[in-house]
Design an enzyme around this catalytic site. Structure first.
Site, PDB file in Angstrom:
ATOM      1  N   GLN A  98       2.770  10.079   1.784  1.00  0.00           N
ATOM      2  CA  GLN A  98       4.093   9.426   1.891  1.00  0.00           C
ATOM      3  C   GLN A  98       5.023   9.846   0.752  1.00  0.00           C
ATOM      4  OE1 GLN A  98       2.314   5.286   2.457  1.00  0.00           O
ATOM      5  NE2 GLN A  98       4.140   5.155   3.756  1.00  0.00           N
ATOM      6  N   GLY A 154       0.840  -1.193   0.000  1.00  0.00           N
ATOM      7  CA  GLY A 154       0.000   0.000   0.000  1.00  0.00           C
ATOM      8  C   GLY A 154       0.872   1.238   0.000  1.00  0.00           C
ATOM      9  N   HIS A 210      -4.823   1.292   7.238  1.00  0.00           N
ATOM     10  CA  HIS A 210      -3.485   1.878   7.430  1.00  0.00           C
ATOM     11  C   HIS A 210      -3.299   3.069   6.478  1.00  0.00           C
ATOM     12  CE1 HIS A 210       1.088   1.247   7.899  1.00  0.00           C
ATOM     13  NE2 HIS A 210       1.005   2.036   6.851  1.00  0.00           N
ATOM     14  N   GLU A 211      -3.742   2.913   5.223  1.00  0.00           N
ATOM     15  CA  GLU A 211      -3.573   3.995   4.230  1.00  0.00           C
ATOM     16  C   GLU A 211      -4.489   5.177   4.538  1.00  0.00           C
ATOM     17  OE1 GLU A 211      -1.021   3.562   2.767  1.00  0.00           O
ATOM     18  OE2 GLU A 211      -0.868   1.378   2.804  1.00  0.00           O
ATOM     19  N   CYS A 263       5.562  -0.235   7.639  1.00  0.00           N
ATOM     20  CA  CYS A 263       5.222   0.981   6.902  1.00  0.00           C
ATOM     21  C   CYS A 263       6.449   1.409   6.111  1.00  0.00           C
ATOM     22  CB  CYS A 263       4.810   2.089   7.869  1.00  0.00           C
ATOM     23  SG  CYS A 263       4.323   3.616   7.035  1.00  0.00           S
ATOM     24  N   LEU A 264       6.251   1.783   4.856  1.00  0.00           N
ATOM     25  CA  LEU A 264       7.383   2.193   4.014  1.00  0.00           C
ATOM     26  C   LEU A 264       8.043   3.467   4.549  1.00  0.00           C
ATOM     27  CD1 LEU A 264       5.886   1.403   0.500  1.00  0.00           C
ATOM     28  CD2 LEU A 264       7.629   0.107   1.748  1.00  0.00           C
ATOM     29  N   HIS A 276      -3.006   7.346   7.083  1.00  0.00           N
ATOM     30  CA  HIS A 276      -1.992   8.268   6.547  1.00  0.00           C
ATOM     31  C   HIS A 276      -2.639   9.558   6.052  1.00  0.00           C
ATOM     32  CE1 HIS A 276       1.907   6.254   6.578  1.00  0.00           C
ATOM     33  NE2 HIS A 276       1.419   5.146   6.017  1.00  0.00           N
TER      34      HIS A 276
HETATM   35  O1  GNR Z   1       3.929  -2.478   2.687  1.00  0.00           O
HETATM   36  C1  GNR Z   1       3.218  -2.386   3.689  1.00  0.00           C
HETATM   37  N1  GNR Z   1       2.905  -3.500   4.391  1.00  0.00           N
HETATM   38  C2  GNR Z   1       1.962  -3.543   5.404  1.00  0.00           C
HETATM   39  C3  GNR Z   1       1.900  -4.680   6.197  1.00  0.00           C
HETATM   40  C4  GNR Z   1       0.956  -4.793   7.193  1.00  0.00           C
HETATM   41  C5  GNR Z   1       0.053  -3.765   7.391  1.00  0.00           C
HETATM   42  C6  GNR Z   1       0.111  -2.614   6.634  1.00  0.00           C
HETATM   43  C7  GNR Z   1       1.059  -2.503   5.638  1.00  0.00           C
HETATM   44  S1  GNR Z   1       1.107  -1.065   4.647  1.00  0.00           S
HETATM   45  C8  GNR Z   1       2.767  -1.053   4.135  1.00  0.00           C
HETATM   46  C9  GNR Z   1       2.995   0.018   3.096  1.00  0.00           C
HETATM   47  C10 GNR Z   1       2.758   1.390   3.695  1.00  0.00           C
HETATM   48  O2  GNR Z   1       3.512   1.935   4.447  1.00  0.00           O
HETATM   49  N2  GNR Z   1       1.632   1.967   3.402  1.00  0.00           N
HETATM   50  O3  GNR Z   1       1.337   3.173   3.935  1.00  0.00           O
HETATM   51 NI    NI Z   2       2.377   3.251   5.832  1.00  0.00          NI
END
Ligand code: GNR
Ligand code: NI
Length: 172
Positions: free
Chosen positions: A51, A46, A136-137, A94-95, A140
Site C-alpha cells: 500500500q 492496519g 486483510h493485510e 481499506c486505506l 494485500h
Molecule cells: O483501517 C482499516 N480498517 C479495517 C476495518 C475492517 C477490516 C479491515 C480493516 S484494514 C484497514 C486498513 C487497511 O487498509 N489495511 O490494509
Molecule cells: Ni487494506
C-alpha cells in the site's frame, strides 16, 4: 520517522505479489516504523507494505480500542498456519479505498507465524477484529483486496466510484 503516501485503487501496484524479507534488519525496521506512523496518521488499524508501493512481506496492525493503550504489531513474512472452521463477518474498509465499505466473511480465528521487529520468530492466535485485520493485510501481500471477497456487482460499484474519484482528482 516519515509518513508515506498510500496507493489508492484502482492501481496495478496493489495487484502485485510481495516478496519475503531475508531478515528484519535496520532497513526493514525503518520501513515498519514509517508504516506504523503512516497507519496511525491515516488513521487505520492496519497497513501492508504494497500500500506504500513496497513489495515486501511486511505488515503493521493495531486493532486496540481508540481510547485504550496502543498495541502495535510489526510483522514480517506472516504465514497463516491454521484457520478456524467458524466464520466471522465484518464491515471492512481499506486505506486504499477511502470511504468504501463492505461486509466480508473470513475464518473467525487464525494462527499466524511471523518474524518480529527484533528478527525473532513468533506465533500468535488472533480473533475478532485483529483476526480480520491480519487476514486483510496478508491478502494485500498476495495482491488480493477486500473487494475480491464480495459479489461482482458490489465490487464493480466500488471500483467505478474509485475510478471516478481518481478522475476528479479527489484522491491524493
Ligand atoms: O483501517 C482499516 N480498517 C479495517 C476495518 C475492517 C477490516 C479491515 C480493516 S484494514 C484497514 C486498513 C487497511 O487498509 N489495511 O490494509
Ligand atoms: Ni487494506
Amino acid at each position: 520517522m516519515s509518513i508515506l503516501s498510500i496507493v489508492k485503487a484502482p492501481d496495478p501496484i496493489l495487484k502485485k505479489r510481495s516478496m519475503p524479507v531475508d531478515a528484519v534488519n535496520d532497513e526493514i525496521r525503518r520501513l515498519m516504523d514509517d508504516m506504523l506512523e503512516t497507519m496511525y496518521a491515516a488513521p487505520g488499524i492496519g497497513l501492508a507494505a504494497p500500500q506504500v508501493a513496497i513489495h515486501k512481506r511486511v505488515i503493521v496492525v493495531d486493532a486496540s480500542d481508540r481510547d485504550s493503550e496502543r498495541s502495535p504489531l510489526q510483522i514480517a513474512n506472516p504465514e497463516i498456519v491454521k484457520k478456524s472452521d467458524d466464520i466471522a463477518s465484518f464491515d471492512e474498509g481499506c486505506l486504499s479505498f477511502p470511504d468504501q465499505y463492505a461486509e466480508v466473511e473470513r475464518p473467525a480465528r487464525v494462527w499466524v507465524r511471523y518474524i518480529d521487529y527484533n528478527n525473532l520468530p513468533q506465533e500468535i492466535e488472533a480473533e475478532g477484529l485483529l483476526s480480520t485485520c491480519i487476514q486483510h493485510e496478508i491478502d494485500h501481500l498476495d495482491g488480493r483486496l477486500f473487494v475480491d471477497h464480495i459479489s461482482m456487482l458490489k465490487r464493480n460499484m466500488i471500483l467505478r466510484k474509485m475510478t471516478k474519484l481518481k478522475k476528479a482528482g479527489a484522491l491524493t
